[in-house]
Scaffold this motif. Structure first.
Motif, PDB file in Angstrom:
ATOM      1  N   UNK A 153      81.175  23.345  24.189  1.00 41.87           N
ATOM      2  CA  UNK A 153      80.428  24.561  23.895  1.00 41.87           C
ATOM      3  C   UNK A 153      79.458  24.783  25.048  1.00 41.87           C
ATOM      4  N   UNK A 154      79.723  25.821  25.806  1.00 43.37           N
ATOM      5  CA  UNK A 154      78.893  26.124  26.963  1.00 43.37           C
ATOM      6  C   UNK A 154      78.004  27.310  26.610  1.00 43.37           C
ATOM      7  N   UNK A 155      76.695  27.132  26.741  1.00 41.44           N
ATOM      8  CA  UNK A 155      75.744  28.166  26.340  1.00 41.44           C
ATOM      9  C   UNK A 155      75.907  29.443  27.143  1.00 41.44           C
ATOM     10  N   UNK A 156      76.513  29.355  28.323  1.00 42.66           N
ATOM     11  CA  UNK A 156      76.666  30.525  29.184  1.00 42.66           C
ATOM     12  C   UNK A 156      78.094  31.064  29.223  1.00 42.66           C
ATOM     13  N   UNK A 157      79.088  30.197  29.014  1.00 47.99           N
ATOM     14  CA  UNK A 157      80.476  30.616  29.209  1.00 47.99           C
ATOM     15  C   UNK A 157      81.299  30.687  27.931  1.00 47.99           C
ATOM     16  N   UNK A 158      80.794  30.125  26.828  1.00 46.95           N
ATOM     17  CA  UNK A 158      81.512  30.181  25.567  1.00 46.95           C
ATOM     18  C   UNK A 158      82.183  28.872  25.215  1.00 46.95           C
TER      19      UNK A 158
END
Length: 338
Positions: free
Chosen positions: A87-92
């Motif tokens: 889970x990437x806070x910037x990329x989804x």
């Protein structure tokens, strides 16, 4: 339905054993998981996914860089084939193949045409279905304090079936954070950080599609979730409750928004306290461990592995390790509604 006893709030935690920190070469190892070989995986603020071989009788710790997401990795989940959900806070929501030649694949970066903001934590079912959280639709990771203060209630639990598109299962959550599945996958548990509780969504059986509260009135802000081999759900309490914040959450929306803007400007430092809790699948407290002045602040994740607790933090430069004490003695602790 029986509410949990006030003991959840008033009883002091048992002492958390002394912590030993291992630097990982990057800032803020926010979530920690352990793979089948006993190695710790974490994502750091520089966008890297790192794997840590823990120290043993034949040598010290070894840190390897596995991938660079190009964003800010938070929650991780090890898949059966060795790949990682990230889970990437910037990329989804991403899928990462660790190692040389490994790639970073975007599984979801929008929901019904709306960009996916602040993807936080994920859990994978045996059939490949992914359950994951988005903490806020108003704020990103940098301004997470603002969402907690404003009490925006825009967090969501989402589901991604193989070959499908993301769908919303729960909406209106107060900073949706950690997520984990029951051992039999009959329900999913979500940490609702801003509401101090763990929410349960039934996935199978006569209550499928219904949600209730596994445990509420927690003594701090629950963050990431993991499930141990015996079915215990572990959660890190990133910070203790603040009475003034509880009062503010009952104030008019305009006042909360003003306070949220102040929180963004001031960015108060995390308190020097570490606390983790283990909650049984029936909502009973199995472990409640805390330490003040621990030298390790803002614990955001905890993972149990062979008698050891592995901790992660958004604020520290490394992971921390300690021994796992026995379960709470005497009768089981308080539980939430069934």
């Amino acid at each position: 339905m029986r509410r949990p006893s006030a003991a959840v709030l008033t009883a002091p935690p048992r002492p958390l054993p002394p912590l030993r920190m291992l630097r990982v070469g990057g800032p803020g190892p926010e979530d920690v998981v352990v793979d089948g070989a006993g190695r710790v995986l974490t994502g750091t603020g520089d966008g890297r996914i790192r794997r840590i071989t823990l120290p043993g009788p034949r040598g010290g710790a070894r840190v390897e860089e596995l991938a660079d997401t190009g964003g800010r990795p938070l929650g991780l989940e090890v898949l059966a084939d060795g790949r990682l959900l990230v889970c990437d806070a910037e990329r989804g929501l991403l899928r990462v193949a660790p190692g040389a030649g490994g790639g970073v694949e975007v599984l979801a970066d929008s929901v019904a045409g709306e960009p996916l903001r602040f993807c936080s934590n994920a859990a994978a079912a045996a059939d490949g279905t992914v359950y994951f959280t988005a903490s806020s639709r108003r704020y990103g990771l940098r301004d997470w304090r603002a969402d907690i203060v404003e009490h925006s209630g825009t967090g969501r639990l989402l589901r991604l079936r193989p070959g499908g598109a993301p769908e919303v299962l729960l909406d209106g959550l107060q900073f949706a954070n950690g997520v984990a599945l029951a051992a039999d996958e009959s329900f999913a548990v979500v940490a609702e950080t801003g509401a101090y509780r763990l929410v349960r969504l039934w996935l199978t059986g006569p209550r499928a599609g219904l949600s209730d509260t596994l445990i509420e009135d927690l003594p701090g802000f629950p963050d990431n979730l993991s499930r141990s081999a015996d079915g215990t759900f572990w959660t890190a309490l990133a910070a203790p409750r603040e009475a003034a914040l509880d009062v503010l959450h009952r104030a008019p929306a305009a006042l909360r928004r003003g306070a949220a803007a102040a929180a963004v400007r001031l960015r108060p430092p995390p308190r020097r306290v570490a606390r983790v809790m283990g909650i049984g699948p029936d909502g009973r407290v199995a472990h409640d461990l805390g330490r003040r002045g621990a030298g390790y602040r803002m614990v955001t994740s905890v993972y149990e592995h062979r008698g050891t607790l592995v901790l992660g933090s958004l604020a520290e430069p490394g992971i921390a390790l300690c021994e796992l004490p026995p379960r709470l003695p005497g009768p089981p602790g308080p539980r939430g509604p069934r």
